[in-house]
Design an enzyme around this catalytic site. Structure first.
Site, short mmCIF file in Angstrom:
data_model
loop_
_atom_site.label_atom_id
_atom_site.label_comp_id
_atom_site.label_asym_id
_atom_site.label_seq_id
_atom_site.Cartn_x
_atom_site.Cartn_y
_atom_site.Cartn_z
N LYS B 78 0.84 -1.20 0.00
CA LYS B 78 0.00 0.00 0.00
C LYS B 78 0.88 1.25 0.00
CE LYS B 78 -3.96 1.99 2.56
NZ LYS B 78 -4.77 1.94 3.80
N SER B 158 -9.82 2.12 2.87
CA SER B 158 -8.92 2.84 1.99
C SER B 158 -7.93 1.94 1.23
CB SER B 158 -8.12 3.84 2.81
OG SER B 158 -7.26 3.17 3.72
N SER B 182 -10.11 0.05 7.16
CA SER B 182 -9.48 0.16 5.83
C SER B 182 -8.84 -1.13 5.31
CB SER B 182 -8.43 1.27 5.82
OG SER B 182 -9.05 2.52 5.72
#
Lengths: 489, 491
Positions: B78, B158, B182
């Site tokens: 990420k 997210s 997330s």
């Protein structure tokens, strides 16, 4: 030495007396090798941004880690201020934007400081001892430095100081004059230098003060205060307070009102002035720093630190007056610096302590000050000075010759006893030899002899001549006695 | 080559051992898959050269018998994780050119164990969002579609890029961060396994901070066991993060498959919310049945302060974020938009550098911390947080080993369907997940079925502090019962 009369602390204005009320926030740089929350060096100097870690520069994802040494120093300082140590304290973020503050917040302690209330005794020159309350001591990060003069349209940022640990020591509003403010700051400095928790070096910015000043009629409620920011020497604290007091009294006596504001001290002009449009309602949005757990330690830790504290100036002064019979004044001077006190003690051990105090305070300190040296760098060791004192005590040299020997040791080093021996500086106590010199001088100055018989004061001139002839080595007492006898005859 | 991208970690390791394929070949297969899936926008930066270099180094270690536990396993990271020499932007314009000189502890742990970096994955800007639509790099399209529809679906957020990359078989696993859901919400939306471990289990050092007291890193994988293997490498104490906890990392993979017989599973009654779709209710019931069948006992528990969790979260998280994001000021790195003075530089840089959702949260956070509002908002939210934590403590003290809840109140929504109007509608997506962050507990989302449109649904298991092992054991039971879910390739 008689103590001078205790001066009035009130300030005379055109319309009567005013009382000055002062509280101080002293920012002291913690003596530690690394910063408060990063491993970067705290070394003074160095090229701009040479001592900056990723944490200090607030790079993304960086986290603060508390430096245990800074905590230890803060607790030790708290103990030195006779203050309450809080076993649990919290680091908060003080949020504001400024280019010298990379994180956009300063990590400080807001509601729960590591040290609570304490008290400091301050000896004033006229003999009074005042007690100044300590409100709190907390740890916080220093900011970086902006350099505005290196580029026509831009400012440079030096983050070497960014993140360096500071102790903010907040006093209660117990100070009543500029002299007390100076003496208090000076005492804090002495205590911290004893503890080794702050080097107290004003030139490096290790000690700065925000000074809150207000005036009131004696006995009236507190007046509106102004805060003078970032005063960086003890002398300036005195100047800033004096100026500010006069300014406030003038405003009030002219029927005006004091605005609560932040002011700066301009040391060139010796005046304070309001800071330009300082964001009036600055909202720092304090909240506990979620990157740091509360700072916790136990009573055993504090006890351990307490047991390792050195003798502090107050205790030392008591001991010096009690054990060495020194005057309060001499003791005060000697304990003002730990190195000085240690030096004195080493010299005084087994000797005449008063003589030792005199030599250390007058000869050595005077000479060191003249050359801008401190005790650590004294060219004359305690053993050497001790030997000089021994030679005087044994009657081997006179006090005057001792000063010459001191001078030789200062410049060239060496064992004083050997120097006296090698250079023939030994006091002449042989009465026959001295008598010969005396007779010689008398024979050469018949006119003076006549005058001396009429005026006893002329004896001194003869003593001087004999001493000169002996190269200062003649025992002055013997010279005196012989001259008296012979000139009377 | 397609087959190589559908392996589990264990299968990949077995393949290396039997010399069926090399780490370089495995990485090449994934790089090809990534190239073929650019339309999903799952990756914001591909690092093929570095990937091949790392894979070759893995092959060398495999050959000399010095392979680490994740040797040669290609992973996606990420964009919130700082990667040395590899741009890390948190999918924000304000960090568009930021290349860290340092490696986050979590990714460093993965490379230490032999894993291979394929690239950086898309996320909501600074991880603020539940749909990946706030990313400066544009939204991610989920590999999943509703049956008979071309409507692009959100992978959630997210960590939408990581979830989509794992679901689309562009990597064998990925990292995520979870502040309010997330990891777990996108895992549920993409039919993948995602775990947010206990706060303090993984180091936060080198992860771009959103809300420090809530942020935790965790893995995405296509199986419970793979997630366990990845977490085993990611977790561990780090002296550089004083909120990380010094306790040994257990063998998580060994926990996956362990019997759950006799475990007491709490079913929090407050999670039965108004307007919850029937199929979510049904899925939850199915989950209970599976665990019961494996020998666990279901117990109704009460977490009375649940309904205050979301509002309290949206005070605490923005408050911390408003302070954490103050460092992006255009002075030292990242975007700088010049102005006539320093204030103008700050204002312009931050106005242009941050997107609308980030700006909104900075403003909320600044507001709730400001004088006069601090006690009414921040202090009260912290009190609520304490009560939420206590709710869980009480339930666990009552002899419950873990809790079972839905992961999300619905299946994935289409891109644009929820991002147009009221931001609160988007925030409601986190209703089942934020409580876990507020309490600092571990939570895992495990795929459990498909909705009527063929989109994945997940169940969440919430564990006691540092008892991730129980979550892996329970998750494995659900995975065995529900099977694994794979989208049909259309991209």
């Amino acid at each position: 030495m008689a103590a001078p009369d205790k001066p009035s602390k009130l300030v005379k204005g055109a319309s009567g007396d005013w009382e000055v009320v002062i509280g101080m926030e002293v920012h002291a740089q913690v003596a530690s090798h690394a910063k408060l929350f990063s491993g970067a060096s705290t070394e003074f100097g160095g090229a701009p941004n040479a001592h900056v870690s990723l944490v200090d520069a607030a790079m993304p994802g960086m986290l603060p880690v508390i430096n245990a040494e800074c905590v230890r120093q803060a607790v030790r300082t708290g103990l030195g201020l006779n203050a309450k140590i809080n076993f649990k304290s919290v680091f908060d973020r003080k949020n504001y934007f400024y280019p010298d503050l990379p994180q956009g917040y300063q990590i400080s302690q807001y509601k729960s400081p590591v040290v609570g209330e304490g008290e400091v005794a301050v000896d004033m020159p006229h003999g009074e001892t005042i007690k100044i309350g300590i409100e709190r001591l907390h740890l916080e990060q220093d900011a970086g430095k902006l350099l505005h003069d290196r580029h026509p349209s831009m400012s440079y940022v030096d983050l070497n100081r960014s993140g360096v640990a500071l102790m903010e020591i907040v006093s209660k509003p117990d100070l009543r004059s500029s002299d007390e403010a100076k003496a208090y700051m000076s005492k804090l400095r002495t205590i911290m230098r004893y503890l080794g928790t702050c080097d107290g070096d004003m030139e490096k910015g290790s000690l700065r003060a925000d000074v809150n000043v207000s005036v009131r009629r004696p006995g009236a409620p507190l007046g509106t205060r102004c805060e003078i920011k970032n005063v960086n020497s003890i002398r300036f604290v005195g100047q800033a307070v004096d100026y500010e007091v006069r300014r406030q009294i003038k405003i009030l006596e002219d029927g005006g009102k004091i605005e609560q504001e932040t002011r700066l001290f301009d040391s060139d002009k010796g005046e304070t002035r309001a800071m330009r449009n300082k964001e009036e309602a600055h909202d720092y949005r304090y909240f506990p720093d979620p990157d740091l757990l509360p700072l916790e330690f136990d009573a055993a830790y504090v006890e351990y630190l307490k047991s390792g504290l050195p003798e502090l100036p107050d205790e030392k002064k008591v001991r010096f007056t009690r054990d060495f019979g020194l005057s309060a004044y001499d003791a005060d001077v000697l304990v003002s610096e730990r190195a000085l006190a240690d030096y004195f003690e080493a010299v005084a051990k087994g000797r005449d302590a008063k003589a030792a105090a005199n030599w250390v305070i007058n000869e050595l300190t005077g000479r060191l000050n003249k050359e801008g040296k401190d005790f650590a760098a004294s060219p004359v060791s305690t053993a050497q000075l001790g030997a000089v004192l021994d030679l005087i005590g044994e009657g081997v040299i006179s006090g005057k010759i001792a000063k010459d020997v001191f001078e030789i040791v200062w410049n060239e080093g060496g064992d004083p006893r050997a120097i006296v021996e090698a250079r023939g500086l030994k006091q002449v106590t042989d009465v026959g030899a001295i008598e010969k010199m005396v007779d010689d001088i008398i024979a050469k100055n018949p006119d003076k002899v006549e005058q001396a018989k009429a005026n006893e004061k002329l004896l001194g001139w003869f003593v001087g001549q004999v001493m000169k002839a002996s190269g200062g080595k003649a025992n002055p007492q013997t010279v005196n006695e012989l001259l008296k006898k012979k000139l009377k005859a | 080559m397609t087959a190589l991208t559908s392996l589990t970690l264990a299968e990949a390791r077995a393949g290396f051992a039997k010399k069926q394929f090399s780490a370089a070949e495995l990485t090449e297969a994934h790089l090809a898959a990534i190239e073929g899936a650019r339309s999903l926008n799952a990756f914001v930066l591909e690092t093929p050269e570095r990937a091949l270099e790392m894979a070759k180094a893995s092959d060398a270690r495999i050959a000399t018998g010095t392979a680490g536990p994740l040797e040669g396993i290609p992973l996606a990271i990420k964009d919130m994780f700082c990667t040395a020499g590899v741009r890390t932007a948190a999918c924000s314009r304000i960090l568009h050119n930021f290349v860290p000189t340092y490696e986050s502890t979590v990714t460093a742990n993965l490379w230490r164990d032999g894993a291979v970096l394929l690239g950086k994955t898309n996320n909501d800007e600074f991880a603020m969002g539940s749909s990946n639509e706030t990313s400066h790099c544009g939204p991610v399209t989920s590999p999943w579609r509703r049956k008979g529809s071309n409507t692009p679906i959100s992978p959630g957020g997210s960590s939408g890029g990581s979830a989509a990359a794992v679901a689309a078989q562009l990597c064998l696993g990925a990292t995520g961060t979870d502040t309010g859901g997330s990891i777990r919400q996108p895992a549920a939306f993409t039919g993948t396994v995602g775990i947010k471990p206990t706060y303090g289990r993984c180091s936060r050092w080198g992860i771009v901070a959103f809300a420090s007291s809530l942020d935790q890193a965790g893995p995405f994988a296509r199986s419970v066991r793979d997630a366990a293997l990845l977490l085993g490498s990611m977790a561990g104490h780090d002296q550089k993060d004083t909120t990380s906890v010094d306790r040994p990392v257990p063998d998580y993979a060994a926990a996956a498959g362990r019997s759950i017989k006799g475990m007491r599973i709490g079913i929090p009654k407050e999670y039965r919310i108004d307007g919850m779709p029937a199929e979510i209710e049904k899925l939850w019931e199915q989950g209970r049945a599976w665990l019961k069948a494996a020998g666990a006992e279901m117990v109704e528990v009460s977490l009375p302060h649940t309904k205050y969790a979301l509002p309290a979260y949206y005070i605490v998280a923005p408050a911390e974020a408003s302070s954490n994001l103050a460092r992006y000021d255009g002075v030292r790195y990242g975007l700088r938009v010049p102005g006539r003075d320093i204030s103008a530089l700050y204002e312009k840089t931050r106005a242009e550098g941050f997107g609308p959702e980030v700006r909104r949260r900075i403003m909320i956070g600044t507001y709730v911390l400001s004088a006069g509002y601090f006690d009414a908002y921040y202090v009260r939210a912290q009190k609520v947080r304490t009560l939420i934590k206590k709710d869980f403590e009480d339930a666990f003290a009552g002899g419950v080993h873990a809790m079972l809840t839905p992961a999300t109140p619905s299946a994935a929504f289409g891109i644009g369907e929820k991002s147009g109007g009221d931001p609160v509608e988007m925030y409601l997506n986190d209703v089942f997940t934020v409580t876990v962050n507020m309490a600092g507990l571990p939570g895992i989302s495990v795929p459990a079925g498909l909705d009527a449109h063929g989109l994945p649904l997940g169940l969440q298991l919430i564990g006691r502090p540092f008892d991730e092992e129980t979550l892996f054991s329970l998750g494995q039971v659900i995975e065995y019962a529900a099977g694994r879910f794979q989208p049909e390739k259309w991209w």
